[in-house]
Design a protein around this motif. Structure first.
Motif, PDB file in Angstrom:
ATOM      1  N   GLY A  78       0.684  -1.625   0.219  1.00 15.06           N
ATOM      2  CA  GLY A  78       0.095  -0.064   0.039  1.00 15.06           C
ATOM      3  C   GLY A  78       0.866   0.992   0.114  1.00 15.06           C
ATOM      4  O   GLY A  78       2.322   1.077   0.054  1.00 15.06           O
ATOM      5  N   THR A  79       0.158   2.438   0.007  1.00 16.73           N
ATOM      6  CA  THR A  79       0.757   3.735   0.336  1.00 16.73           C
ATOM      7  C   THR A  79       0.032   4.828   0.566  1.00 16.73           C
ATOM      8  O   THR A  79      -1.018   4.440   0.786  1.00 16.73           O
ATOM      9  CB  THR A  79       1.246   4.309  -1.515  1.00 16.73           C
ATOM     10  N   ASN A  80       0.703   5.574   1.554  1.00 14.97           N
ATOM     11  CA  ASN A  80       0.498   6.757   2.136  1.00 14.97           C
ATOM     12  C   ASN A  80       0.791   8.182   1.142  1.00 14.97           C
ATOM     13  O   ASN A  80       0.470   9.329   1.047  1.00 14.97           O
ATOM     14  CB  ASN A  80       1.790   7.694   3.133  1.00 14.97           C
ATOM     15  N   LYS A  81       1.042   7.478   0.089  1.00 13.95           N
ATOM     16  CA  LYS A  81       0.895   8.839  -1.379  1.00 13.95           C
ATOM     17  C   LYS A  81       0.046   8.498  -2.645  1.00 13.95           C
ATOM     18  O   LYS A  81       0.289   7.169  -3.751  1.00 13.95           O
ATOM     19  CB  LYS A  81       1.979   9.493  -2.081  1.00 13.95           C
ATOM     20  N   PRO A  82      -1.852   7.806  -2.334  1.00 10.06           N
ATOM     21  CA  PRO A  82      -2.378   7.011  -2.865  1.00 10.06           C
ATOM     22  C   PRO A  82      -2.192   8.367  -4.973  1.00 10.06           C
ATOM     23  O   PRO A  82      -2.733   7.279  -5.660  1.00 10.06           O
ATOM     24  CB  PRO A  82      -3.678   7.099  -2.521  1.00 10.06           C
ATOM     25  N   THR A  83      -2.100   9.280  -4.805  1.00 12.51           N
ATOM     26  CA  THR A  83      -2.098  10.217  -6.094  1.00 12.51           C
ATOM     27  C   THR A  83      -0.829   9.388  -6.933  1.00 12.51           C
ATOM     28  O   THR A  83      -0.631   9.669  -8.119  1.00 12.51           O
ATOM     29  CB  THR A  83      -1.493  11.429  -5.713  1.00 12.51           C
ATOM     30  N   SER A  84       0.615   8.553  -6.154  1.00 10.68           N
ATOM     31  CA  SER A  84       1.265   8.051  -7.281  1.00 10.68           C
ATOM     32  C   SER A  84       0.949   6.580  -7.621  1.00 10.68           C
ATOM     33  O   SER A  84       1.944   6.106  -8.845  1.00 10.68           O
ATOM     34  CB  SER A  84       2.550   8.055  -5.927  1.00 10.68           C
ATOM     35  N   VAL A  85      -0.158   5.810  -7.315  1.00  8.63           N
ATOM     36  CA  VAL A  85      -0.398   5.192  -7.839  1.00  8.63           C
ATOM     37  C   VAL A  85      -0.697   5.779  -9.901  1.00  8.63           C
ATOM     38  O   VAL A  85      -1.846   6.384  -9.563  1.00  8.63           O
ATOM     39  CB  VAL A  85      -1.746   4.538  -7.478  1.00  8.63           C
ATOM     40  N   GLY A  86      -0.629   4.898 -10.895  1.00 15.12           N
ATOM     41  CA  GLY A  86      -0.837   5.402 -11.703  1.00 15.12           C
ATOM     42  C   GLY A  86       0.461   5.543 -12.774  1.00 15.12           C
ATOM     43  O   GLY A  86       0.305   6.464 -13.793  1.00 15.12           O
ATOM     44  N   LYS A  87       1.316   6.568 -11.596  1.00 18.12           N
ATOM     45  CA  LYS A  87       3.053   6.510 -12.518  1.00 18.12           C
ATOM     46  C   LYS A  87       3.749   5.435 -11.937  1.00 18.12           C
ATOM     47  O   LYS A  87       3.572   5.377 -11.022  1.00 18.12           O
ATOM     48  CB  LYS A  87       2.736   8.005 -11.988  1.00 18.12           C
ATOM     49  N   ALA A  88       4.802   6.001 -13.192  1.00 17.60           N
ATOM     50  CA  ALA A  88       6.144   5.558 -12.108  1.00 17.60           C
ATOM     51  C   ALA A  88       7.028   5.963 -11.591  1.00 17.60           C
ATOM     52  O   ALA A  88       7.102   7.278 -11.209  1.00 17.60           O
ATOM     53  CB  ALA A  88       7.204   5.805 -13.831  1.00 17.60           C
ATOM     54  N   SER A  89       7.055   6.299  -9.444  1.00 15.38           N
ATOM     55  CA  SER A  89       6.967   6.967  -9.068  1.00 15.38           C
ATOM     56  C   SER A  89       7.637   6.000  -7.682  1.00 15.38           C
ATOM     57  O   SER A  89       7.937   6.961  -6.989  1.00 15.38           O
ATOM     58  CB  SER A  89       5.759   7.320  -8.070  1.00 15.38           C
ATOM     59  N   SER A  90       8.119   4.429  -7.770  1.00 14.86           N
ATOM     60  CA  SER A  90       8.774   4.203  -6.034  1.00 14.86           C
ATOM     61  C   SER A  90       9.956   3.786  -6.507  1.00 14.86           C
ATOM     62  O   SER A  90      10.566   4.185  -7.660  1.00 14.86           O
ATOM     63  CB  SER A  90       7.431   2.834  -6.056  1.00 14.86           C
ATOM     64  N   HIS A  91      10.796   3.263  -5.799  1.00 16.69           N
ATOM     65  CA  HIS A  91      12.037   3.003  -5.913  1.00 16.69           C
ATOM     66  C   HIS A  91      11.954   1.571  -5.987  1.00 16.69           C
ATOM     67  O   HIS A  91      12.817   0.632  -5.560  1.00 16.69           O
ATOM     68  CB  HIS A  91      12.503   3.411  -4.114  1.00 16.69           C
ATOM     69  N   GLY A  92      11.464   1.034  -7.295  1.00 20.57           N
ATOM     70  CA  GLY A  92      11.821  -0.449  -7.402  1.00 20.57           C
ATOM     71  C   GLY A  92      10.262  -1.281  -7.268  1.00 20.57           C
ATOM     72  O   GLY A  92       9.741  -2.531  -7.668  1.00 20.57           O
ATOM     73  N   SER A  93       9.613  -1.247  -5.683  1.00 21.83           N
ATOM     74  CA  SER A  93       8.497  -2.062  -5.829  1.00 21.83           C
ATOM     75  C   SER A  93       7.011  -1.212  -6.341  1.00 21.83           C
ATOM     76  O   SER A  93       7.145  -0.670  -6.974  1.00 21.83           O
ATOM     77  CB  SER A  93       8.526  -1.270  -4.080  1.00 21.83           C
ATOM     78  N   ILE A  94       6.085  -2.116  -6.250  1.00 18.19           N
ATOM     79  CA  ILE A  94       4.863  -1.956  -6.975  1.00 18.19           C
ATOM     80  C   ILE A  94       4.014  -0.780  -5.865  1.00 18.19           C
ATOM     81  O   ILE A  94       3.698  -2.320  -4.962  1.00 18.19           O
ATOM     82  CB  ILE A  94       4.052  -3.329  -7.508  1.00 18.19           C
ATOM     83  N   ARG A  95       3.518  -0.387  -5.859  1.00 19.98           N
ATOM     84  CA  ARG A  95       2.354   0.447  -4.802  1.00 19.98           C
ATOM     85  C   ARG A  95       0.845   0.127  -5.589  1.00 19.98           C
ATOM     86  O   ARG A  95       0.366   0.226  -6.337  1.00 19.98           O
ATOM     87  CB  ARG A  95       3.280   2.221  -5.086  1.00 19.98           C
TER      88      ARG A  95
END
Length: 145
Positions: A78-95
């Motif tokens: 999961g994530t504390n930044k839901p607006t990052s879902v749908g973007k290339a925004s992680s450090h390799g994990s799947i959010r």
């Protein structure tokens, strides 16, 4: 992220993936563990050098409400930044959005032979400060493309 049983697609969820600098690595793995209310322990990677650990449920914990372990430190979480879902925004994990990872984690746990009753799932969602680790008796295969 698509969930299949055999050739039948059961569900689909939007995800965030790794950036160009920290890509999500393609390959085949197995999910061996579900962590409810994970704690964030900064991995030994340059992007995390200035990051502080975060306890389960603590404000700023980037792992959200559940985590599927498949290729540490890369996980599905999961994530504390839901607006990052749908973007290339992680450090390799799947959010994933927290509401989606909660559903997926429950499905994976049940497919992996570690299903629990409704009271268990209610407890782990309500008591956000309690980290609960569930080892799967049967690993769940995944393919990352």
């Amino acid at each position: 992220l698509r969930v299949y049983r055999g050739a039948q697609q059961l569900a689909a969820y939007p995800v965030g993936v790794g950036t160009a600098e920290w890509p999500t690595k393609p390959g085949e793995w197995v999910v061996s563990q579900v962590v409810w209310n994970p704690e964030f322990i900064p991995p030994d990677q340059s992007w995390a050098e200035e990051r502080d650990p975060k306890k389960p449920g603590e404000k700023g914990n980037p792992l959200g409400m559940a985590q599927l372990i498949y290729d540490p430190p890369r996980t599905i979480h999961g994530t504390n930044k839901p607006t990052s879902v749908g973007k290339a925004s992680s450090h390799g994990s799947i959010r994933m959005r927290n509401e989606d990872i909660l559903q997926l984690a429950r499905e994976v746990q049940e497919i992996g032979g570690a299903g629990r009753d409704a009271a268990f799932y209610q407890r782990v969602q309500t008591n956000r400060t309690e980290k609960v680790i569930v080892d799967l008796p049967r690993v769940v295969p995944i393919t990352v493309r």
